[in-house]
Design an enzyme around this catalytic site. Structure first.
Site, mmCIF file in Angstrom:
data_model
loop_
_atom_site.group_PDB
_atom_site.id
_atom_site.type_symbol
_atom_site.label_atom_id
_atom_site.label_comp_id
_atom_site.label_asym_id
_atom_site.label_seq_id
_atom_site.Cartn_x
_atom_site.Cartn_y
_atom_site.Cartn_z
ATOM 1 C CG ASN A 107 0.700 6.002 -14.981
ATOM 2 O OD1 ASN A 107 -0.430 5.997 -15.847
ATOM 3 N ND2 ASN A 107 0.926 6.718 -14.180
ATOM 4 C CG ASP A 133 4.535 5.536 -7.595
ATOM 5 O OD1 ASP A 133 3.564 6.108 -6.746
ATOM 6 O OD2 ASP A 133 4.323 4.511 -7.712
ATOM 7 C CE LYS A 174 14.081 16.886 -28.668
ATOM 8 N NZ LYS A 174 14.199 16.672 -30.340
ATOM 9 C CG PHE A 222 -9.102 2.999 -7.393
ATOM 10 C CD1 PHE A 222 -9.759 3.770 -6.945
ATOM 11 C CD2 PHE A 222 -9.737 2.327 -8.295
ATOM 12 C CE1 PHE A 222 -11.030 4.260 -6.922
ATOM 13 C CE2 PHE A 222 -11.098 2.397 -8.577
ATOM 14 C CZ PHE A 222 -11.807 3.434 -7.618
ATOM 15 C CE LYS A 244 0.013 0.154 -3.085
ATOM 16 N NZ LYS A 244 0.088 -0.017 -4.474
ATOM 17 C CE LYS A 269 -0.816 5.021 -0.681
ATOM 18 N NZ LYS A 269 -0.453 5.428 -2.004
HETATM 19 O O1 C5P Z 1 0.514 4.119 -6.155
HETATM 20 P P1 C5P Z 1 -0.238 3.327 -5.184
HETATM 21 O O2 C5P Z 1 -0.500 1.905 -5.529
HETATM 22 O O3 C5P Z 1 0.295 3.599 -3.901
HETATM 23 O O4 C5P Z 1 -1.620 3.865 -5.273
HETATM 24 C C1 C5P Z 1 -2.765 3.475 -4.371
HETATM 25 C C2 C5P Z 1 -3.580 4.781 -4.338
HETATM 26 O O5 C5P Z 1 -2.916 5.953 -3.913
HETATM 27 C C3 C5P Z 1 -4.537 5.263 -5.591
HETATM 28 O O6 C5P Z 1 -5.684 5.507 -5.293
HETATM 29 C C4 C5P Z 1 -3.893 6.310 -5.910
HETATM 30 O O7 C5P Z 1 -4.539 7.535 -6.791
HETATM 31 C C5 C5P Z 1 -3.152 7.213 -4.644
HETATM 32 N N1 C5P Z 1 -1.820 7.849 -4.750
HETATM 33 C C6 C5P Z 1 -1.686 9.163 -4.688
HETATM 34 N N2 C5P Z 1 -0.443 9.769 -4.656
HETATM 35 C C7 C5P Z 1 0.570 9.297 -5.183
HETATM 36 C C8 C5P Z 1 0.349 7.735 -5.102
HETATM 37 C C9 C5P Z 1 -0.828 7.061 -5.269
HETATM 38 O O8 C5P Z 1 -2.670 9.533 -4.269
HETATM 39 N N3 C5P Z 1 1.766 9.679 -5.341
#
Ligand code: C5P
Length: 392
Positions: A203, A272, A282, A315, A329, A333
């Protein structure tokens, strides 16, 4: 410490100031304006500080690429004593016509100014307006003292005594060390998920926010580990940096350290999804290609489930319904804070040096941080984390 000296009669007092700082074992780099050298010799400061004194902006004998940039990254605090009306005016307008004003324009250190001048000059609205502006931009202004001035009159305009200037600088240094001994883990950058030996899914994250966050923790005295995906950035000084590629590797490095840290700030833009399988040869060109993706583990969510007293900061970069998504979130989380940035806003988000964020607390209250440099934004985030740490 960077000690800036400008062309006022109080410049002689700064020799004593430099002596006090050196006695306290500070590393003192003196930079003088050309006018200051008419009042006191650079050799005086060189002898006291044991370092060459900077005066010339364009110095062909200098080995460094840009002297003002190197000097700007040197100090934790810069003190300009005495600060003349002329230099105050240049700082207020961003003029960089000598080494000192150039260094001060480039530095990220806090700057203490000790104005010193004739009383009439000090009370002039032009000077007062400049001081007001500088104050609003975060410069720390030491009020001049009242007393006998060099021009023979009594009034306000004297540079405070060297010990007072030293105390002000020390207070700022100590205030700035409010994370001393705190163990912090920061993640930054994107992750890469391999498709084949030459291709990957990733990304647009540059890692700037996470690197600045790690620097801010370090500046304030924390022991910082930075787990970073691939970026073009130089690891911050004094920070243990662990480089990873994939989400799996990031998860492993974070998990290894989780029980030993008190704060985790996850600024990484974790992929994700990852390809269901990574080819070891390849992939050949075809008319069309479908790649099956699987979800990656959510590192932060895992930490939220295992949390034992750590402060967890997430974040959320969103293009729509910012607050609603971010707060969702925070709850999903089990975070203590979430920093939300709106990717659709100018100057905010991934690539730039600035960001405009909203910090959401567990009770739903929101701190709005206006558009500012990512290091400044980081310090605001640290200001919010500190009370949570003290509650644990
Ligand atoms: O992708 P998302 O918006 O859910 O990310 C929110 C937070 O979760 C960020 O702080 C990101 O670093 C964390 N995250 C993570 N592992 C993932 C997706 C996101 O630790 N697979």
């Amino acid at each position: 410490m960077l000690l800036g000296i400008t062309g006022g009669i109080a410049a002689y007092k700064s020799a004593e100031l430099a002596r006090i700082m050196v006695r306290e074992n500070w590393q003192v780099q003196v930079v003088m304006t050309p006018a200051a050298t008419s009042f006191i010799s650079p050799l005086t400061f060189q002898s006291i500080t044991n370092r060459p004194v900077g005066v010339e902006l364009f110095d062909t004998s200098a080995v460094s690429r840009a002297k003002h940039v190197d000097l700007a990254s040197f100090p934790e605090v810069a003190v300009v004593a005495p600060a003349t009306a002329n230099t105050l005016s240049k700082l207020a307008t961003g003029m960089a016509d000598n080494l000192l004003t150039s260094v001060l324009l480039a530095t990220e250190a806090e700057v203490v100014l000790a104005p010193s001048m004739n009383e009439g000059m000090y009370h002039n609205p032009a000077v007062q307006d400049n001081l007001q502006l500088l104050r609003s931009r975060g410069f720390f202004i030491l009020e001049p003292a009242e007393g006998e001035l060099a021009c023979g009159v009594e009034g306000r305009g004297r540079m405070p005594e060297p010990a007072q200037v030293y105390n002000a600088a020390r207070d700022i240094l100590e205030k700035n060390k409010d994370y001393t001994g705190v163990r912090v883990l920061v993640t930054a950058g994107p992750t890469r998920e391999s498709l084949d030996p030459v291709r990957f899914i990733s990304n647009r994250s540059t890692g700037k926010m996470g690197y600045k966050l790690a620097s801010a923790f370090r500046e304030r005295g924390a022991d910082v580990v930075l787990v970073s995906g691939p970026t073009n950035l130089t690891p911050p000084e004094g920070v243990e940096t662990v480089l990873v590629e994939s989400t799996g590797e990031m998860l492993q490095e974070v998990q290894k350290r989780f029980s030993r840290v008190q704060v985790v700030a996850k600024a990484a833009a974790v992929s994700d999804y990852a390809p269901q399988k990574s080819e070891n040869k390849k992939i050949k060109k075809k008319d069309s290609l479908s790649i099956e993706l699987r979800s990656n583990p959510d590192i932060l969510k895992n930490l939220g489930e295992q949390k034992a007293g750590q402060v967890l900061v997430g974040f959320a970069a969103e293009t729509n319904d910012l607050l609603q998504n971010a707060e969702g979130k925070l709850r999903a989380k089990n975070l203590d804070l979430i920093v939300a940035n709106d990717l659709s806003e100018e100057g905010a988000g991934f690539a730039g040096d600035t960001n405009r964020v909203k910090i959401i607390r567990r009770d739903g209250s929101i701190v709005e941080v206006p558009l500012m440099d990512k290091l400044e934004v980081s310090h605001r985030i640290l200001d919010e984390i500190l009370p949570l740490l003290q509650e644990q």
